[in-house]
Motif scaffolding. Sequence first.
Motif, PDB file in Angstrom:
ATOM      1  N   GLY A  45      30.694  10.942  22.630  1.00  0.00           N
ATOM      2  CA  GLY A  45      31.676  11.811  22.003  1.00  0.00           C
ATOM      3  C   GLY A  45      31.196  13.240  21.918  1.00  0.00           C
ATOM      4  N   GLU A  46      29.882  13.447  22.097  1.00  0.00           N
ATOM      5  CA  GLU A  46      29.303  14.787  22.035  1.00  0.00           C
ATOM      6  C   GLU A  46      29.353  15.520  23.374  1.00  0.00           C
ATOM      7  OE1 GLU A  46      25.372  14.293  20.589  1.00  0.00           O
ATOM      8  OE2 GLU A  46      25.982  13.485  18.650  1.00  0.00           O
ATOM      9  N   ASP A  47      29.827  14.822  24.416  1.00  0.00           N
ATOM     10  CA  ASP A  47      29.907  15.466  25.730  1.00  0.00           C
ATOM     11  C   ASP A  47      31.195  16.292  25.799  1.00  0.00           C
ATOM     12  OD1 ASP A  47      29.847  16.290  28.323  1.00  0.00           O
ATOM     13  OD2 ASP A  47      29.674  14.299  29.212  1.00  0.00           O
ATOM     14  N   HIS A  48      31.053  17.574  25.547  1.00  0.00           N
ATOM     15  CA  HIS A  48      32.236  18.443  25.460  1.00  0.00           C
ATOM     16  C   HIS A  48      32.896  18.670  26.820  1.00  0.00           C
ATOM     17  CE1 HIS A  48      31.264  19.124  21.307  1.00  0.00           C
ATOM     18  NE2 HIS A  48      30.061  19.589  21.613  1.00  0.00           N
ATOM     19  N   THR A  49      32.182  18.405  27.911  1.00  0.00           N
ATOM     20  CA  THR A  49      32.776  18.631  29.231  1.00  0.00           C
ATOM     21  C   THR A  49      33.922  17.662  29.501  1.00  0.00           C
ATOM     22  OG1 THR A  49      31.095  17.212  30.260  1.00  0.00           O
ATOM     23  CG2 THR A  49      30.659  19.584  30.220  1.00  0.00           C
ATOM     24  N   GLN A  50      33.990  16.557  28.762  1.00  0.00           N
ATOM     25  CA  GLN A  50      35.083  15.609  28.969  1.00  0.00           C
ATOM     26  C   GLN A  50      36.444  16.214  28.623  1.00  0.00           C
ATOM     27  OE1 GLN A  50      35.350  12.352  25.842  1.00  0.00           O
ATOM     28  NE2 GLN A  50      33.376  13.268  25.296  1.00  0.00           N
ATOM     29  N   HIS A  51      36.432  17.285  27.840  1.00  0.00           N
ATOM     30  CA  HIS A  51      37.687  17.920  27.434  1.00  0.00           C
ATOM     31  C   HIS A  51      38.096  19.065  28.350  1.00  0.00           C
ATOM     32  CE1 HIS A  51      37.323  15.500  23.876  1.00  0.00           C
ATOM     33  NE2 HIS A  51      36.188  16.084  23.522  1.00  0.00           N
ATOM     34  N   HIS A  52      37.244  19.385  29.319  1.00  0.00           N
ATOM     35  CA  HIS A  52      37.575  20.466  30.252  1.00  0.00           C
ATOM     36  C   HIS A  52      38.670  20.013  31.218  1.00  0.00           C
ATOM     37  CE1 HIS A  52      33.300  22.373  29.764  1.00  0.00           C
ATOM     38  NE2 HIS A  52      34.007  22.394  28.651  1.00  0.00           N
ATOM     39  N   ARG A  53      39.610  20.851  31.470  1.00  0.00           N
ATOM     40  CA  ARG A  53      40.645  20.528  32.448  1.00  0.00           C
ATOM     41  C   ARG A  53      40.031  20.531  33.843  1.00  0.00           C
ATOM     42  NH1 ARG A  53      46.299  23.516  31.501  1.00  0.00           N
ATOM     43  NH2 ARG A  53      46.864  21.860  32.961  1.00  0.00           N
ATOM     44  N   LYS A  54      40.423  19.566  34.635  1.00  0.00           N
ATOM     45  CA  LYS A  54      39.878  19.454  35.988  1.00  0.00           C
ATOM     46  C   LYS A  54      40.412  20.582  36.857  1.00  0.00           C
ATOM     47  CE  LYS A  54      39.575  15.245  37.524  1.00  0.00           C
ATOM     48  NZ  LYS A  54      38.122  14.965  37.495  1.00  0.00           N
ATOM     49  N   VAL A  55      39.525  21.288  37.506  1.00  0.00           N
ATOM     50  CA  VAL A  55      39.905  22.416  38.361  1.00  0.00           C
ATOM     51  C   VAL A  55      39.805  21.995  39.829  1.00  0.00           C
ATOM     52  CG1 VAL A  55      39.407  24.788  39.037  1.00  0.00           C
ATOM     53  CG2 VAL A  55      39.094  24.074  36.649  1.00  0.00           C
ATOM     54  N   ARG A  56      40.923  21.988  40.505  1.00  0.00           N
ATOM     55  CA  ARG A  56      40.977  21.649  41.920  1.00  0.00           C
ATOM     56  C   ARG A  56      41.959  22.591  42.622  1.00  0.00           C
ATOM     57  NH1 ARG A  56      37.330  19.176  40.256  1.00  0.00           N
ATOM     58  NH2 ARG A  56      36.745  16.982  40.603  1.00  0.00           N
ATOM     59  N   LYS A  57      41.861  22.697  43.920  1.00  0.00           N
ATOM     60  CA  LYS A  57      42.837  23.447  44.691  1.00  0.00           C
ATOM     61  C   LYS A  57      44.199  22.771  44.574  1.00  0.00           C
ATOM     62  CE  LYS A  57      39.603  24.909  48.325  1.00  0.00           C
ATOM     63  NZ  LYS A  57      39.293  24.833  49.782  1.00  0.00           N
ATOM     64  N   THR A  58      45.263  23.539  44.774  1.00  0.00           N
ATOM     65  CA  THR A  58      46.574  22.919  44.928  1.00  0.00           C
ATOM     66  C   THR A  58      46.603  22.268  46.311  1.00  0.00           C
ATOM     67  OG1 THR A  58      47.588  24.851  45.966  1.00  0.00           O
ATOM     68  CG2 THR A  58      47.608  24.755  43.538  1.00  0.00           C
ATOM     69  N   LEU A  59      47.520  21.331  46.516  1.00  0.00           N
ATOM     70  CA  LEU A  59      47.615  20.704  47.829  1.00  0.00           C
ATOM     71  C   LEU A  59      47.985  21.723  48.899  1.00  0.00           C
ATOM     72  CD1 LEU A  59      49.282  17.228  47.164  1.00  0.00           C
ATOM     73  CD2 LEU A  59      46.873  17.763  47.617  1.00  0.00           C
ATOM     74  N   GLU A  60      48.739  22.731  48.503  1.00  0.00           N
ATOM     75  CA  GLU A  60      49.105  23.782  49.467  1.00  0.00           C
ATOM     76  C   GLU A  60      47.871  24.561  49.921  1.00  0.00           C
ATOM     77  OE1 GLU A  60      50.672  23.169  46.656  1.00  0.00           O
ATOM     78  OE2 GLU A  60      52.604  22.432  47.429  1.00  0.00           O
ATOM     79  N   GLN A  61      46.918  24.750  49.009  1.00  0.00           N
ATOM     80  CA  GLN A  61      45.673  25.438  49.360  1.00  0.00           C
ATOM     81  C   GLN A  61      44.762  24.537  50.174  1.00  0.00           C
ATOM     82  OE1 GLN A  61      44.526  26.351  45.315  1.00  0.00           O
ATOM     83  NE2 GLN A  61      45.015  28.530  45.561  1.00  0.00           N
ATOM     84  N   LEU A  62      44.838  23.263  49.910  1.00  0.00           N
ATOM     85  CA  LEU A  62      43.936  22.309  50.554  1.00  0.00           C
ATOM     86  C   LEU A  62      44.386  21.898  51.957  1.00  0.00           C
ATOM     87  CD1 LEU A  62      41.464  20.364  50.221  1.00  0.00           C
ATOM     88  CD2 LEU A  62      43.112  18.672  49.362  1.00  0.00           C
ATOM     89  N   VAL A  63      45.681  21.683  52.095  1.00  0.00           N
ATOM     90  CA  VAL A  63      46.210  21.083  53.335  1.00  0.00           C
ATOM     91  C   VAL A  63      46.891  22.127  54.203  1.00  0.00           C
ATOM     92  CG1 VAL A  63      47.749  19.322  54.298  1.00  0.00           C
ATOM     93  CG2 VAL A  63      46.558  18.896  52.106  1.00  0.00           C
ATOM     94  N   THR A  64      46.515  22.163  55.471  1.00  0.00           N
ATOM     95  CA  THR A  64      47.178  22.998  56.455  1.00  0.00           C
ATOM     96  C   THR A  64      47.967  22.107  57.401  1.00  0.00           C
ATOM     97  OG1 THR A  64      45.461  24.695  56.405  1.00  0.00           O
ATOM     98  CG2 THR A  64      46.870  24.650  58.348  1.00  0.00           C
ATOM     99  N   ILE A  65      49.222  22.419  57.600  1.00  0.00           N
ATOM    100  CA  ILE A  65      50.064  21.638  58.491  1.00  0.00           C
ATOM    101  C   ILE A  65      50.245  22.420  59.785  1.00  0.00           C
ATOM    102  CG2 ILE A  65      52.335  20.588  58.845  1.00  0.00           C
ATOM    103  CD1 ILE A  65      52.505  20.255  55.813  1.00  0.00           C
ATOM    104  N   LYS A  66      49.932  21.798  60.895  1.00  0.00           N
ATOM    105  CA  LYS A  66      50.039  22.453  62.217  1.00  0.00           C
ATOM    106  C   LYS A  66      51.219  21.880  62.993  1.00  0.00           C
ATOM    107  CE  LYS A  66      46.116  24.927  62.230  1.00  0.00           C
ATOM    108  NZ  LYS A  66      46.017  26.355  62.560  1.00  0.00           N
TER     109      LYS A  66
END
Length: 205
Positions: A184-205
């Motif tokens: 319960g003392e691990d404060h990182t568990q409350h951090h919002r997960k930061v990831r790219k959006t799918l638009e940033q991640l995926v390129t469609i050719k």
Amino acid sequence: MKNALAWRYATQKYDPTKKVSEEDMQEILEAINSAPTSYGLQPFKLIRVKSDELRKQLRAASYDQSPVTDASDLIIFTVNRNMDSEHIDSYMKRIVEVRQVEREKLSRFEQNIAGVLGTLSSAELIAWNTKQAYIGLGFGLVMAAHLGIDSTPMEGFQKEKYDEILELKDDHAVLVLTFGYRSGEDHTQHHRKVRKTLEQLVTIK
């Protein structure tokens, strides 16, 4: 599964009083064992460290990261330093045993593996084997999340020191994976997960 993956994070502080059941650990280990690898060779092994004394030594070689000693379970991925004919032969025998096929029918497959691996230097082979270990790591992380078990993948450790502590000769430690339950003392568990959006991640050719 989507919720489980959103829930998981690299746990920084574990509750050392909470233990993962043996049944759940076996499911995690089986998931890692089910991971795909090139040619199906599985050029890595797992060391499950239960000794408190060894874990203390490994923590010192891990820049004093507490999950090494405080998590319920500690798994170390090691890779083969070489893949000689003995390794390939052992794999062929396993195929014969599982699939009930004649060894002669595997000769071309065996020659292909030997030919490819024979072109790799020692450093290239360790790098190739390590890539296979990472696939197993991913399967372990996903299964743990599915079971509601916290996990921490770690590269920040002194690999040669690990080899020395674990008395490894033919193998080399490359990854650490811990399992348990967050404190319960691990404060990182409350951090919002930061990831790219799918638009940033995926390129469609």
